[in-house]
Design a protein around this motif. Structure first.
Motif, PDB file in Angstrom:
ATOM      1  N   ASN A  29      -3.051   3.576   4.265  1.00  0.00           N
ATOM      2  CA  ASN A  29      -4.143   3.378   3.303  1.00  0.00           C
ATOM      3  C   ASN A  29      -3.668   2.656   2.043  1.00  0.00           C
ATOM      4  O   ASN A  29      -4.401   1.832   1.482  1.00  0.00           O
ATOM      5  CB  ASN A  29      -4.768   4.722   2.928  1.00  0.00           C
ATOM      6  N   TYR A  35      -6.322   6.333  -1.809  1.00  0.00           N
ATOM      7  CA  TYR A  35      -7.471   7.222  -1.611  1.00  0.00           C
ATOM      8  C   TYR A  35      -8.792   6.528  -1.923  1.00  0.00           C
ATOM      9  O   TYR A  35      -9.726   6.555  -1.119  1.00  0.00           O
ATOM     10  CB  TYR A  35      -7.316   8.482  -2.473  1.00  0.00           C
ATOM     11  N   ASP A  36      -8.893   5.914  -3.075  1.00  0.00           N
ATOM     12  CA  ASP A  36     -10.141   5.311  -3.530  1.00  0.00           C
ATOM     13  C   ASP A  36      -9.880   3.863  -3.925  1.00  0.00           C
ATOM     14  O   ASP A  36      -9.051   3.590  -4.790  1.00  0.00           O
ATOM     15  CB  ASP A  36     -10.694   6.101  -4.718  1.00  0.00           C
TER      16      ASP A  36
END
Length: 295
Positions: free
Chosen positions: A143, A264-265
């Motif tokens: 990610n 994560y974001d």
């Protein structure tokens, strides 16, 4: 293409490739440095799929030449998501009256003004090179890699809309035993459109480093024995900036952890990356207008 030189007490082995095709051709036609590696124990040819995500060096070459497609839509979706929160401001040409131009100024003509044509003054376009480090530490998550890649693609769009021309160079830089191994790949020149599919393999696949660049190290003529123990340590941002001849406002995309990219974001990571970049660029770049993106 290859040079060996000293800089600030470092011995630097530097490669420059104009394309991925040129890179693969070099790998195909250059022998192993058998003085250092002998004929065996080559990491580029190991069968560790979990580490490389390919079965062989030849598979990695094929993906680099012809494209890698698995999970490609993930990178595109992340870029599209981030674009919803970025307002691009395009620098406009200044309009003025002159003897010749692209359209008549009827009011000026009726008033007898000899400067009765509308013309445009295009703003001077400055150039920025982005250097994207493809040498990722082993603990970096998927990610983090994808978020950093998507943000970099958006960054190119932002800078071009601000009136800059942008070059995109992917590079790897590692150090061992007082030597630096630096390989640069020019994958987008000034005026060229982004080819995201071409960038996807070196942006997101571990085999670009762990097979292809490792193979390049196995072939490097001036490399020394310490490199056989782990193939070197990834350089930090400070060392990278000492080695690369950066011009004003050139941008280095370094390790995700150094840029506070967490994976994560995508919006939070973009804010962190833009904030990091702002520390090394002038007010002319003004990435502040896309910082702290609001949902």
């Amino acid at each position: 293409m290859y040079q060996y030189y000293k800089k600030d007490n470092l011995n630097i082995m530097e490669y420059t490739f104009g394309s991925l095709t040129e890179f693969i051709e070099y790998l195909d036609n250059t022998p192993t440095n058998s003085r250092i590696w002998g004929n065996g124990n080559l990491s580029s040819m190991c069968d560790d799929y979990e580490f490389c995500k390919t079965r062989s060096l030849e598979e990695a070459k094929e993906l680099c030449k012809y494209g890698y497609h698995e999970n490609f839509e993930k990178l595109i979706e992340l870029k599209s998501t981030l674009e919803k929160y970025i307002k691009l401001s395009r620098k406009r040409s200044k309009q003025y009256n002159f003897y010749v131009g692209y359209a008549p100024d009827v009011k000026a003509y009726l008033e007898g003004n000899p400067l009765s044509m509308l013309n445009k003054q295009n703003p001077k376009r400055r150039h920025i090179d982005i250097y994207y480090n493809s040498a990722i530490l082993c603990h970096v998550s998927t990610n983090e890699i994808y978020n950093r890649g998507a943000i970099t693609l958006c960054l190119v769009d932002i800078l071009e809309n601000m009136g800059f021309t942008v070059g995109l160079n992917i590079f790897t830089m590692s150090k061992s035993g007082g030597q630096i191994h630096y390989a640069k790949f020019n994958l987008k020149r000034s005026g060229e459109r982004l080819n995201i599919q071409k960038l996807y393999f070196p942006f997101c696949h571990p085999s670009f480093l762990r097979r292809l660049v490792f193979r390049l190290r196995e072939q490097t003529p001036d490399i020394t024995y310490p490199w056989t123990d782990g193939y070197g340590a990834t350089c930090d941002d400070y060392t990278i900036r000492k080695v690369i001849e950066l011009k004003e406002n050139d941008i280095v995309i370094c390790q995700p952890s150094e840029m506070n990219v967490r994976g994560y974001d995508i919006v939070d990571d973009a804010n962190a990356m833009f904030g990091y970049i702002d520390k090394f660029t002038s007010e002319e770049v003004e990435l502040a207008h896309v910082k702290k993106l609001q949902r």
